[in-house]
Design a protein around this motif. Structure first.
Motif, PDB file in Angstrom:
ATOM      1  N   UNK A 161       0.861  -1.201  -0.018  1.00  0.00           N
ATOM      2  CA  UNK A 161       0.064   0.002  -0.048  1.00  0.00           C
ATOM      3  C   UNK A 161       0.993   1.350   0.035  1.00  0.00           C
ATOM      4  N   UNK A 162       1.847   1.286   0.784  1.00  0.00           N
ATOM      5  CA  UNK A 162       2.863   2.468   0.863  1.00  0.00           C
ATOM      6  C   UNK A 162       3.577   2.723  -0.498  1.00  0.00           C
ATOM      7  N   UNK A 163       4.087   1.795  -1.168  1.00  0.00           N
ATOM      8  CA  UNK A 163       4.645   1.871  -2.363  1.00  0.00           C
ATOM      9  C   UNK A 163       3.544   2.100  -3.260  1.00  0.00           C
ATOM     10  N   UNK A 164       2.312   1.566  -3.408  1.00  0.00           N
ATOM     11  CA  UNK A 164       1.320   2.084  -4.332  1.00  0.00           C
ATOM     12  C   UNK A 164       0.982   3.329  -4.258  1.00  0.00           C
ATOM     13  N   UNK A 165       0.878   4.160  -2.942  1.00  0.00           N
ATOM     14  CA  UNK A 165       0.366   5.441  -2.551  1.00  0.00           C
ATOM     15  C   UNK A 165       1.841   6.329  -3.296  1.00  0.00           C
ATOM     16  N   UNK A 166       2.945   5.740  -3.117  1.00  0.00           N
ATOM     17  CA  UNK A 166       4.007   6.763  -3.854  1.00  0.00           C
ATOM     18  C   UNK A 166       3.825   6.802  -5.224  1.00  0.00           C
ATOM     19  N   UNK A 167       3.302   5.571  -5.970  1.00  0.00           N
ATOM     20  CA  UNK A 167       3.340   5.534  -7.251  1.00  0.00           C
ATOM     21  C   UNK A 167       2.177   6.409  -7.420  1.00  0.00           C
ATOM     22  N   UNK A 168       1.098   6.643  -6.801  1.00  0.00           N
ATOM     23  CA  UNK A 168      -0.053   7.541  -7.220  1.00  0.00           C
ATOM     24  C   UNK A 168       0.519   9.016  -7.130  1.00  0.00           C
ATOM     25  N   UNK A 169       1.361   9.332  -5.958  1.00  0.00           N
ATOM     26  CA  UNK A 169       1.761  10.782  -6.087  1.00  0.00           C
ATOM     27  C   UNK A 169       2.713  10.806  -7.206  1.00  0.00           C
ATOM     28  N   UNK A 170       3.276  10.065  -7.538  1.00  0.00           N
ATOM     29  CA  UNK A 170       4.330  10.385  -8.789  1.00  0.00           C
ATOM     30  C   UNK A 170       3.656  10.273  -9.818  1.00  0.00           C
ATOM     31  N   UNK A 171       2.529   9.596 -10.360  1.00  0.00           N
ATOM     32  CA  UNK A 171       1.693   9.611 -11.256  1.00  0.00           C
ATOM     33  C   UNK A 171       1.026  10.995 -11.328  1.00  0.00           C
ATOM     34  N   UNK A 172       0.461  11.406 -10.317  1.00  0.00           N
ATOM     35  CA  UNK A 172      -0.272  12.703  -9.950  1.00  0.00           C
ATOM     36  C   UNK A 172       0.617  13.717 -10.109  1.00  0.00           C
ATOM     37  N   UNK A 173       1.757  13.747  -9.995  1.00  0.00           N
ATOM     38  CA  UNK A 173       2.835  14.873 -10.514  1.00  0.00           C
ATOM     39  C   UNK A 173       3.342  14.923 -12.010  1.00  0.00           C
ATOM     40  N   UNK A 174       3.097  13.736 -12.559  1.00  0.00           N
ATOM     41  CA  UNK A 174       3.510  13.550 -13.995  1.00  0.00           C
ATOM     42  C   UNK A 174       2.213  14.333 -14.686  1.00  0.00           C
ATOM     43  N   UNK A 175       0.907  13.841 -14.177  1.00  0.00           N
ATOM     44  CA  UNK A 175      -0.318  14.615 -14.833  1.00  0.00           C
ATOM     45  C   UNK A 175      -0.207  16.123 -14.759  1.00  0.00           C
ATOM     46  N   UNK A 176       0.080  16.640 -13.473  1.00  0.00           N
ATOM     47  CA  UNK A 176       0.212  17.912 -13.418  1.00  0.00           C
ATOM     48  C   UNK A 176       1.159  18.592 -14.211  1.00  0.00           C
ATOM     49  N   UNK A 177       2.561  18.141 -14.426  1.00  0.00           N
ATOM     50  CA  UNK A 177       3.506  18.535 -15.368  1.00  0.00           C
ATOM     51  C   UNK A 177       3.231  18.698 -16.623  1.00  0.00           C
TER      52      UNK A 177
END
Length: 189
Positions: A53-69
């Motif tokens: 869950x912790x690793x997947x939440x980090x993936x969500x944050x990274x993907x959200x940052x990619x979407x923002x960029x």
């Protein structure tokens, strides 16, 4: 239509939901276990699920940052294109006024208004747009005020016969040119 970054974010968010449900189900089943070995095995599975869950939440944050960029980059490209279109007016007016001054059609005093207009128009058209949303907004504001300055200058050149209208238009064009320069200066800060 979703971009690859949005798709990745959505998939990671769905995995987070599934992992949270799995952890909730495992926690609710713990009191029913009476054997210590079964309880230890269930707790080990919960710890593994929590790590996932912790690793997947980090993936969500990274993907959200990619979407923002990606959204910011799309906005930057659109702003650069719009600024280029809007900059044609001050640059064109500056070039026409320069030609009129060169051939004696208007007074050389016009250079005080036309030169800053031409320089800011070229900076709007040819300068790169900054990487932050604030810089993008300031470039767009500079492009709009530069276009207004160009239109007011063109109107002042057309209405030279009427001295009152010319003075008012020149003052408004000067204010718009100063505002354009201020937006450009603020953009690079």
């Amino acid at each position: 239509m979703t971009t690859p970054a949005q798709h990745k974010r959505d998939q990671a968010t769905a995995r987070v939901g599934r992992l949270q449900e799995s952890i909730r189900a495992g926690l609710s089943g713990l009191p029913a276990l009476t054997d210590d070995n079964e309880r230890t095995a269930a707790l080990d599975q919960l710890v593994d699920a929590a790590g996932d869950l912790l690793r997947t939440e980090r993936e969500v944050e990274a993907a959200a940052e990619q979407v923002r960029l990606a959204r910011l980059e799309a906005r930057r490209v659109g702003t650069q294109r719009m600024a280029l279109y809007l900059a044609t007016l001050p640059v064109g007016v500056g070039l026409v006024a320069g030609a009129l001054m060169l051939f004696g059609g208007i007074s050389p005093v016009w250079v005080l208004l036309v030169l800053p207009l031409l320089v800011t128009g070229l900076r709007i058209a040819l300068g790169p747009v900054g990487p932050t949303p604030l810089m993008v907004d300031r470039r767009l504001r500079a492009a709009y005020t530069g276009a207004a300055a160009g239109a007011l200058t063109a109107a002042a050149l057309v209405f030279q016969a009427s001295s009152v209208a010319e003075v008012i238009l020149v003052l408004l064009a000067s204010l718009a040119a100063v505002a354009t320069a201020m937006f450009l200066v603020q953009e690079v800060r």
